[in-house]
Design an enzyme around this catalytic site. Structure first.
Site, mmCIF file in Angstrom:
data_model
loop_
_atom_site.group_PDB
_atom_site.id
_atom_site.type_symbol
_atom_site.label_atom_id
_atom_site.label_comp_id
_atom_site.label_asym_id
_atom_site.label_seq_id
_atom_site.Cartn_x
_atom_site.Cartn_y
_atom_site.Cartn_z
ATOM 1 N N GLY A 113 20.193 -1.674 6.758
ATOM 2 C CA GLY A 113 19.329 -0.634 7.247
ATOM 3 C C GLY A 113 19.392 0.834 7.019
ATOM 4 O O GLY A 113 19.185 1.781 8.044
ATOM 5 N N SER A 118 13.001 0.435 18.440
ATOM 6 C CA SER A 118 13.172 -0.008 17.074
ATOM 7 C C SER A 118 14.125 0.504 16.453
ATOM 8 O O SER A 118 14.109 0.634 15.174
ATOM 9 C CB SER A 118 11.690 0.744 16.567
ATOM 10 O OG SER A 118 11.652 1.982 16.466
ATOM 11 N N SER A 147 17.987 -4.400 -1.620
ATOM 12 C CA SER A 147 17.916 -5.188 -0.194
ATOM 13 C C SER A 147 17.204 -6.771 -0.774
ATOM 14 O O SER A 147 17.608 -7.672 -0.094
ATOM 15 C CB SER A 147 16.667 -4.490 0.712
ATOM 16 O OG SER A 147 16.410 -5.297 1.677
ATOM 17 N N ALA A 162 19.442 -1.482 17.808
ATOM 18 C CA ALA A 162 18.593 -2.366 18.875
ATOM 19 C C ALA A 162 17.994 -3.454 18.401
ATOM 20 O O ALA A 162 17.901 -4.672 18.998
ATOM 21 C CB ALA A 162 17.552 -1.341 19.635
ATOM 22 N N MET A 163 17.247 -3.318 17.170
ATOM 23 C CA MET A 163 16.757 -4.451 16.707
ATOM 24 C C MET A 163 17.709 -5.736 16.179
ATOM 25 O O MET A 163 17.505 -6.866 16.519
ATOM 26 C CB MET A 163 15.847 -4.061 15.472
ATOM 27 C CG MET A 163 14.554 -3.343 15.993
ATOM 28 S SD MET A 163 13.172 -3.159 14.733
ATOM 29 C CE MET A 163 12.760 -4.866 14.363
ATOM 30 N N ARG A 218 20.294 -6.209 7.716
ATOM 31 C CA ARG A 218 21.334 -6.280 7.169
ATOM 32 C C ARG A 218 22.124 -4.920 7.174
ATOM 33 O O ARG A 218 23.057 -4.650 7.752
ATOM 34 C CB ARG A 218 21.087 -6.576 5.676
ATOM 35 C CG ARG A 218 22.374 -6.775 4.497
ATOM 36 C CD ARG A 218 21.765 -6.743 2.932
ATOM 37 N NE ARG A 218 21.150 -5.811 2.717
ATOM 38 C CZ ARG A 218 21.813 -4.893 1.809
ATOM 39 N NH1 ARG A 218 23.011 -5.097 1.715
ATOM 40 N NH2 ARG A 218 21.381 -3.665 1.764
ATOM 41 N N LYS A 242 10.886 -6.327 1.602
ATOM 42 C CA LYS A 242 12.099 -5.673 1.874
ATOM 43 C C LYS A 242 11.753 -3.904 1.914
ATOM 44 O O LYS A 242 12.581 -3.230 1.995
ATOM 45 C CB LYS A 242 13.030 -5.902 0.750
ATOM 46 C CG LYS A 242 13.326 -7.244 0.631
ATOM 47 C CD LYS A 242 13.367 -8.127 1.570
ATOM 48 C CE LYS A 242 14.417 -7.994 2.450
ATOM 49 N NZ LYS A 242 14.588 -8.734 3.635
ATOM 50 N N HIS A 248 1.992 -8.760 2.600
ATOM 51 C CA HIS A 248 2.694 -8.122 1.403
ATOM 52 C C HIS A 248 1.824 -8.059 0.359
ATOM 53 O O HIS A 248 2.145 -7.829 -0.947
ATOM 54 C CB HIS A 248 3.925 -9.121 0.831
ATOM 55 C CG HIS A 248 4.950 -8.929 1.783
ATOM 56 N ND1 HIS A 248 5.556 -7.772 2.535
ATOM 57 C CD2 HIS A 248 5.807 -10.096 2.639
ATOM 58 C CE1 HIS A 248 6.669 -8.159 3.225
ATOM 59 N NE2 HIS A 248 6.664 -9.684 3.262
ATOM 60 N N TYR A 301 9.796 4.576 4.397
ATOM 61 C CA TYR A 301 10.848 4.050 5.019
ATOM 62 C C TYR A 301 11.673 5.264 5.443
ATOM 63 O O TYR A 301 12.342 5.217 6.454
ATOM 64 C CB TYR A 301 11.782 2.955 4.122
ATOM 65 C CG TYR A 301 13.017 2.457 4.535
ATOM 66 C CD1 TYR A 301 13.020 1.127 5.398
ATOM 67 C CD2 TYR A 301 14.102 3.098 4.604
ATOM 68 C CE1 TYR A 301 13.878 0.588 6.033
ATOM 69 C CE2 TYR A 301 15.261 2.311 5.030
ATOM 70 C CZ TYR A 301 15.325 1.271 5.760
ATOM 71 O OH TYR A 301 16.157 0.498 6.281
HETATM 72 P P1 A3P Z 1 18.558 -3.746 4.035
HETATM 73 O O1 A3P Z 1 18.668 -4.648 3.492
HETATM 74 O O2 A3P Z 1 18.668 -2.431 2.939
HETATM 75 O O3 A3P Z 1 19.421 -3.466 5.259
HETATM 76 P P2 A3P Z 1 11.469 -6.128 5.283
HETATM 77 O O4 A3P Z 1 11.373 -6.448 6.973
HETATM 78 O O5 A3P Z 1 10.325 -5.884 4.825
HETATM 79 O O6 A3P Z 1 12.098 -7.576 4.860
HETATM 80 O O7 A3P Z 1 12.708 -5.143 5.207
HETATM 81 C C1 A3P Z 1 13.952 -5.535 5.213
HETATM 82 C C2 A3P Z 1 14.903 -4.139 5.246
HETATM 83 O O8 A3P Z 1 14.446 -3.188 6.256
HETATM 84 C C3 A3P Z 1 16.293 -4.509 5.218
HETATM 85 O O9 A3P Z 1 16.934 -3.395 4.588
HETATM 86 C C4 A3P Z 1 16.322 -4.021 6.785
HETATM 87 O O10 A3P Z 1 17.986 -3.990 7.236
HETATM 88 C C5 A3P Z 1 15.702 -3.119 7.073
HETATM 89 N N1 A3P Z 1 15.577 -2.894 8.527
HETATM 90 C C6 A3P Z 1 14.915 -3.570 9.501
HETATM 91 N N2 A3P Z 1 15.036 -3.171 10.868
HETATM 92 C C7 A3P Z 1 15.063 -1.869 10.482
HETATM 93 C C8 A3P Z 1 15.317 -0.801 11.420
HETATM 94 N N3 A3P Z 1 15.197 -0.947 12.625
HETATM 95 N N4 A3P Z 1 15.661 0.395 10.836
HETATM 96 C C9 A3P Z 1 16.093 0.588 9.635
HETATM 97 N N5 A3P Z 1 15.758 -0.203 8.840
HETATM 98 C C10 A3P Z 1 15.452 -1.673 9.336
#
Ligand code: A3P
Length: 313
Positions: A271, A247, A158, A251-252, A269, A66, A128, A213
């Protein structure tokens, strides 16, 4: 992008289907004192992992769950692919077989590492795991590792939302119950605090770079450039900008179904930064502040997290 995600999507779909029939208490198993989800990891794969031979050219991303590993994972994969296209080097490009392998090192089947031996460089690998549970060859062979960290309050937030919708992980009746599990380290892939402490010992290693992050959220283009420089991936300014654009969270998220199947909606979710303010009560804030100070306050990685900026109300 869609084809090479097949393995990821299949494995997640199968894992989710199996877990729907499992008891909550049976979802995790312990290996060397750390919990892992049974449907995606196994003692056999950990045993087989010991023989994994890392290469100096491997591109490794380490991050606690996360922390944004799929985000930074996409940036790395995109950088490696684009750089290989620039070099017009067939052996350096991600072939279909490579793209089919599940990107998390410790997830899959015990034969995975034999298949990975046949893959051409540069292999992009996510994990991880804490450093002492990684194969020794990663450090011995001087593979470069990018360590991704995120502030603990947003990670916990998260993780809570994620674990409650992902059937391979135990769900929690309440946030308070989850908070206790998080603070005592009874989490899949172990304690956040142990994780940061252990990786902190490697922050000054020549082959290790850290990124947060939050700094990527503040300036994605700069983050992408720093990552490319560290792994010596040669891209033009326009290409670096395009990697950053592809990224973005939006977009993702829009692409999520293609890249991650049904699981995509769960992954992307909010982000953002500071969603913890919607869950933490005052006592929990104090408990986390104290724990951070005691366990991570004097560590190198702890300082990079900028706790005062991102975790104080
Ligand atoms: P949130 O739950 O706070 O939204 P992982 O990939 O390690 O499981 O991490 C997931 C977290 O990274 C989630 O956070 C997700 O929304 C966020 N995330 C994924 N893609 C992202 C992006 N392009 N920019 C910012 N956050 C992103």
């Amino acid at each position: 992008m869609a084809n090479h995600r097949k393995k990821f999507i299949d494995l997640m779909d199968k894992g989710i289907a199996v877990c729907d029939t499992m008891d909550r208490d049976d979802l995790l198993f312990s290996y060397k004192g750390i919990l892992y989800p049974k449907t995606v990891c196994s003692p056999e794969i950990f045993k087989a992992l010991e023989s994994f031979e890392a290469r100096q050219e491997d591109v490794i991303l380490a991050g606690y769950p996360k922390s944004g590993t799929k985000w930074v994972g996409q940036i790395l994969t995109d950088l490696v692919t684009t750089s290989a296209e620039n070099n017009e080097d067939e052996t350096n490009s991600l072939n279909d077989e490579e793209l089919e392998e599940f990107p998390y090192l410790e997830v899959g089947d015990a034969e995975k590492y034999q298949r990975m031996e046949k893959l051409s460089s540069r292999r992009v690998i996510f994990t991880h795991l804490v450093p002492h549970n990684l194969p020794e060859s990663i450090f011995k062979n001087k593979a470069k590792v990018l360590v991704l960290v995120r502030n603990p309050k947003d990670v916990a937030t998260s993780f809570y939302h994620f674990t409650n919708v992902m059937s391979p992980l135990p769900s929690y009746e309440t946030w308070d119950e989850f908070f206790t599990a998080f603070m005592t380290g009874k989490m899949p892939w172990g304690s956040y605090f142990d994780y940061i402490c252990e990786w902190s010992k490697h922050v000054d290693d020549e082959n290790v770079m850290t990124i947060t992050y939050e700094e990527l959220k503040e300036n994605r283009v700069l983050g992408v450039k720093k990552i490319a420089e560290f792994f010596v991936l040669l891209l033009t300014e326009e290409q670096l900008q395009a990697v950053a654009d592809r990224s973005s969270f939006q977009a993702m998220k829009e692409n999520a179904h293609k890249t991650h199947g049904a699981f995509g909606n769960i992954l992307f979710r909010k982000g953002g930064v500071s969603d913890w303010k919607n869950l933490f009560n005052e006592d929990q804030n104090q408990e986390m502040d104290k724990m951070f100070e005691e366990r991570l306050g004097r560590t190198n990685l702890g300082a990079k997290i900028k706790y005062e900026v991102y975790c104080k109300a």
